[in-house]
Design an enzyme around this catalytic site. Structure first.
Site, mmCIF file in Angstrom:
data_model
loop_
_atom_site.group_PDB
_atom_site.id
_atom_site.type_symbol
_atom_site.label_atom_id
_atom_site.label_comp_id
_atom_site.label_asym_id
_atom_site.label_seq_id
_atom_site.Cartn_x
_atom_site.Cartn_y
_atom_site.Cartn_z
ATOM 1 N N THR A 1 0.861 -1.193 0.000
ATOM 2 C CA THR A 1 0.000 0.000 0.000
ATOM 3 C C THR A 1 0.890 1.233 0.000
ATOM 4 O OG1 THR A 1 -1.690 -1.186 1.232
ATOM 5 C CG2 THR A 1 -1.868 1.209 1.198
ATOM 6 N N LYS B 1 -7.215 1.956 -3.141
ATOM 7 C CA LYS B 1 -6.831 1.356 -1.859
ATOM 8 C C LYS B 1 -6.843 2.421 -0.752
ATOM 9 C CE LYS B 1 -5.037 -1.415 1.196
ATOM 10 N NZ LYS B 1 -5.915 -2.267 1.972
HETATM 11 P P1 NAP Z 1 5.019 -6.072 7.735
HETATM 12 O O1 NAP Z 1 4.600 -7.307 8.432
HETATM 13 O O2 NAP Z 1 5.455 -4.911 8.529
HETATM 14 O O3 NAP Z 1 6.140 -6.475 6.671
HETATM 15 C C1 NAP Z 1 6.825 -5.495 5.941
HETATM 16 C C2 NAP Z 1 7.799 -6.149 4.983
HETATM 17 O O4 NAP Z 1 8.473 -5.115 4.255
HETATM 18 C C3 NAP Z 1 8.897 -6.990 5.669
HETATM 19 O O5 NAP Z 1 9.184 -8.093 4.871
HETATM 20 C C4 NAP Z 1 10.055 -5.992 5.710
HETATM 21 O O6 NAP Z 1 11.338 -6.610 5.776
HETATM 22 C C5 NAP Z 1 9.885 -5.331 4.360
HETATM 23 N N1 NAP Z 1 10.589 -4.045 4.283
HETATM 24 C C6 NAP Z 1 10.321 -2.909 4.967
HETATM 25 N N2 NAP Z 1 11.181 -1.936 4.624
HETATM 26 C C7 NAP Z 1 12.016 -2.464 3.707
HETATM 27 C C8 NAP Z 1 13.125 -1.961 2.972
HETATM 28 N N3 NAP Z 1 13.507 -0.691 3.120
HETATM 29 N N4 NAP Z 1 13.746 -2.791 2.103
HETATM 30 C C9 NAP Z 1 13.347 -4.068 1.953
HETATM 31 N N5 NAP Z 1 12.302 -4.614 2.627
HETATM 32 C C10 NAP Z 1 11.646 -3.818 3.485
HETATM 33 O O7 NAP Z 1 3.820 -5.507 6.808
HETATM 34 P P2 NAP Z 1 2.536 -6.269 6.224
HETATM 35 O O8 NAP Z 1 1.436 -6.230 7.235
HETATM 36 O O9 NAP Z 1 2.953 -7.560 5.609
HETATM 37 O O10 NAP Z 1 2.125 -5.223 5.089
HETATM 38 C C11 NAP Z 1 2.880 -5.092 3.883
HETATM 39 C C12 NAP Z 1 2.167 -4.054 3.003
HETATM 40 O O11 NAP Z 1 0.824 -4.491 2.747
HETATM 41 C C13 NAP Z 1 2.048 -2.667 3.650
HETATM 42 O O12 NAP Z 1 2.162 -1.690 2.657
HETATM 43 C C14 NAP Z 1 0.642 -2.687 4.242
HETATM 44 O O13 NAP Z 1 0.105 -1.388 4.381
HETATM 45 C C15 NAP Z 1 -0.104 -3.510 3.188
HETATM 46 N N6 NAP Z 1 -1.285 -4.229 3.666
HETATM 47 C C16 NAP Z 1 -1.281 -4.843 4.883
HETATM 48 C C17 NAP Z 1 -2.436 -5.525 5.282
HETATM 49 C C18 NAP Z 1 -2.504 -6.204 6.635
HETATM 50 O O14 NAP Z 1 -3.624 -6.523 7.067
HETATM 51 N N7 NAP Z 1 -1.398 -6.459 7.312
HETATM 52 C C19 NAP Z 1 -3.557 -5.599 4.449
HETATM 53 C C20 NAP Z 1 -3.496 -4.981 3.196
HETATM 54 C C21 NAP Z 1 -2.348 -4.303 2.806
HETATM 55 P P3 NAP Z 1 11.972 -6.997 7.205
HETATM 56 O O15 NAP Z 1 11.421 -8.350 7.534
HETATM 57 O O16 NAP Z 1 13.425 -6.989 6.966
HETATM 58 O O17 NAP Z 1 11.547 -5.933 8.183
#
Ligand code: NAP
Length: 301
Positions: A98, A173
């Site tokens: 997102t 979104k």
């Molecule tokens: P998350 O658990 O915080 O995971 C974030 C991921 O991004 C991790 O793999 C992290 O790597 C990686 N990352 C962050 N900064 C980075 C960088 N500078 N370089 C390389 N990798 C990086 O987040 P999530 O809940 O899976 O959400 C991911 C995306 O989907 C977000 O944009 C969120 O808004 C969206 N989203 C989430 C949901 C939900 O319900 N959770 C639903 C719809 C959309 P590390 O492991 O090294 O930290």
């Protein structure tokens, strides 16, 4: 028919179950996560692992990114040894994170310069729909790229929508997440108001969820409130980031500014890593001197 090789970047809360579903459906999946230990689970299930993003993009027909925010996607695509350092021509890159509309359009341009295709594909639904392949997917980009991605979307989601050109899916979104923010704040305030009126929390949540006001999100978050387990399905830091993106797109309606302030303050108070409905714990904390709110809601971590 042989399934395409997918390169998967970002094994967080959402990325891990999504990539696992592709593996389970017979796709060859090559993973890369900044924190390499998080790759272990999928490697055990048969995924391969790339040494670098650059290598991942060379060996994959389709690369999917599911990372935190604008800065993270910029780093993943354009960092040194990033996805666009030396990509194979014709690779399709799909960003499912997102992020804002500007960065999505920029990535499409950057990919075009490098001779690779770009599609934005945003998802609605949290961990459970991700695990069950029941996400709702909104895509922006060329028709041919959307068609090419459909076999992947059919595994990850229950429905996908091709909304138009790159930018429109990110915008869609953000609209959904504005409504999500309002719903979370509204649910939290309503539960605390009910407590103030001596209504049992379970009773008010059951009533609300059986009425026309109930929704997927109110039912899900009712369970979180009642179980008092605020581990993140969708972290508060993410909805705060999304509301900041909404602001950047020019949102100026009356409820928006207090909504953004509420989540920003909760984030600053340390609720960022908890589920987004921990806004209710922040409100208990913030208003504890104003009224006898917060009977069963603990604001402790
Ligand atoms: P998350 O658990 O915080 O995971 C974030 C991921 O991004 C991790 O793999 C992290 O790597 C990686 N990352 C962050 N900064 C980075 C960088 N500078 N370089 C390389 N990798 C990086 O987040 P999530 O809940 O899976 O959400 C991911 C995306 O989907 C977000 O944009 C969120 O808004 C969206 N989203 C989430 C949901 C939900 O319900 N959770 C639903 C719809 C959309 P590390 O492991 O090294 O930290």
């Amino acid at each position: 028919m042989e399934k395409m090789t997918i390169g998967w970047v970002g094994l967080g809360t959402m990325g891990t179950p999504m990539a696992r579903n592709l593996l389970n459906k017979g796709f060859q999946v090559c993973v890369y996560n900044r924190t390499r230990e998080k790759e272990r689970e999928l490697i055990k299930l048969g995924a391969s692992s790339a040494n670098s993003l650059q290598q991942l993009s060379r060996i994959s027909e389709v690369v999917i990114t599911m990372v935190t925010d604008d800065l993270a996607v910029e780093e993943v695509y354009n960092g040194s040894n990033g996805l666009l350092a030396d990509p194979s021509p014709g690779t399709l890159m799909i960003d499912m994170s997102t992020v804002g509309t500007r960065i999505s359009k920029k990535l499409a341009k950057d990919c075009g310069i490098k001779g690779v295709r770009f599609l934005e594909a945003k998802v609605s639904g949290s961990v459970k729909p991700a695990e069950e392949g029941q996400l709702v997917i909104m895509a922006g980009g060329a028709n041919a790229d959307y068609s090419r991605a459909l076999p992947v979307f059919e595994v990850l989601g229950k429905r996908s929508f091709h909304m138009g050109e790159v930018g429109i899916a990110s915008a869609s979104k953000l609209c959904l997440n504005y409504f999500l923010g309002l719903t979370l704040q509204g649910l939290a305030e309503t539960v605390l108001f009910a407590q103030h009126l001596n209504i049992d929390t379970e009773d008010i949540l059951n009533l609300l969820n059986e009425s026309a006001l109930g929704s997927g999100i109110t039912r899900l978050k009712a369970q979180t409130i009642l179980s008092n387990d605020y581990s993140p399905a969708f972290a508060l830091k993410h909805i705060t980031k999304d509301l900041t993106l909404v602001q950047k797109e020019g949102m100026d309606f009356p409820l928006f500014s207090p909504l953004l302030t509420s989540f920003q303050r909760a984030f600053q108070m340390g609720y960022g890593e908890q589920d987004a409905i921990s806004i209710i714990r922040f409100l208990v904390h913030d208003f504890k001197n104003a009224a006898p709110f917060g009977g069963i809601i603990s604001n402790k971590n």
